[in-house]
Design an enzyme around this catalytic site. Structure first.
Site, PDB file in Angstrom:
ATOM      1  N   PRO A   1       0.842  -1.060   0.049  1.00  0.00           N
ATOM      2  CA  PRO A   1      -0.009   0.019   0.113  1.00  0.00           C
ATOM      3  C   PRO A   1       0.704   0.997   0.004  1.00  0.00           C
ATOM      4  CG  PRO A   1      -0.193  -1.097   2.026  1.00  0.00           C
ATOM      5  CD  PRO A   1       0.607  -2.130   1.206  1.00  0.00           C
ATOM      6  N   GLU A   2       0.543   2.087  -1.074  1.00  0.00           N
ATOM      7  CA  GLU A   2       1.151   3.440  -0.808  1.00  0.00           C
ATOM      8  C   GLU A   2       0.160   4.282  -0.060  1.00  0.00           C
ATOM      9  OE1 GLU A   2       3.743   4.818  -3.993  1.00  0.00           O
ATOM     10  OE2 GLU A   2       4.184   2.949  -4.975  1.00  0.00           O
TER      11      GLU A   2
END
Ligand SMILES: [Zn+2]
Length: 283
Positions: free
Chosen positions: A2-3
């Site tokens: 996840p960014e």
């Protein structure tokens, strides 16, 4: 992994189900995350009212006010972590490590690879939250006033004078601005037409102004897209994939550049893949 956009969409998805609710218990099935879940977390949280669900970089910050204790729950999704709202009767699946009980609902943390973290910053601590070990070295938020308009480009320009590190690695380090992870670094450098190998200290103010604008735009587009595709934070029982944008260069090695048709190239920088167009990104 996840960014920032996925973390922000997660924050927006869980906030209405968590803010203003009282925590009436905690279930910890596995403490062995990236750092151990604190031994006294149940005692600290039980009876607390959740005030706000915020975010700093990729950390979700849940501010809690209890009758005795107050402080902030600091959650990081690591490589594979997810947070979902489930019914209290929802069956427990593998890797469901921690549940925060909120009446009939549970805020459930699942993380197969366990690089995520759940930490507690006590409000009684003399160190303020922003000086917490995990938060103090983070750069400015891309949507904050410090990075808005011309301030963003100026900040990048001033903080990189004399620096020989590549612009791509400077962005990934997150010490000037947070949230520009591997995908968004490649994409925003392409959109600003900047070569990822150039030394950060050699990029002009005008180029940094363009880059700052493209960083805000790519992150905003990803958050909007994620918000429209990932509505299912409640009762979801499938693994939700991270959302895919139509990228210009990221993960498109050998494919034609969407602007000039030149094959997109990949290179390794600090053990991470960078994607770029050698014709569009000459500078
Ligand atoms: Zn091109």
């Amino acid at each position: 992994m996840p960014e920032l956009p996925e973390v922000e969409v997660t924050r927006q998805g869980i906030a209405p189900h968590v803010e203003g609710h009282r925590i009436d218990g905690v279930t910890i099935r596995n403490r062995a995350l990236r750092w151990p879940v604190p031994e006294d977390l149940t005692q600290k949280l039980t009876g607390s009212l959740v005030k706000t669900v915020g975010r700093r970089g990729k950390f979700i910050l849940i501010a809690c006010q209890g009758p005795v204790h107050h402080g902030t729950l600091i959650i990081h999704l690591g490589m594979t972590g997810t947070l979902r709202i489930v019914n209290r009767d929802a069956p427990v699946r593998p890797h469901d490590h921690v549940d925060i009980h909120l009446g009939g609902a549970r805020l459930r943390f699942n993380d197969p690879r366990r690089f995520g973290a759940i930490l507690w910053h006590s409000g009684e601590d003399t160190t303020p939250l922003e000086s917490n070990l995990h938060l103090s070295s983070l750069g400015v938020e891309p949507f904050s006033a410090a990075f808005a308009g011309e301030a963003g480009g100026r900040l990048l320009y001033e903080r990189t004078r004399g620096r020989s590190v590549s612009i791509k690695q400077m962005l990934l380090a997150g010490q000037i601005v947070v949230g520009v992870g591997n995908i968004y670094a490649s994409e925003s450098l392409f959109r600003a037409r900047i070569n990822p190998k150039i030394a950060a200290g050699r990029v002009s103010l005008a180029r940094y102004q363009t880059l700052a604008e493209e960083i805000r735009q790519t992150l905003t587009a990803a958050i909007v897209k994620g918000g429209s595709t990932l509505r299912d934070f409640v009762g979801s029982d499938g693994q939700r994939g991270y959302f895919q944008l139509e990228y210009f260069v990221y993960d498109r090695q050998g494919h034609a550049c969407r602007i000039c048709k030149t094959p997109v190239r990949a290179l390794r920088q600090g053990q991470r893949s960078t994607f770029y167009c050698p014709k569009c990104q000459r500078y």
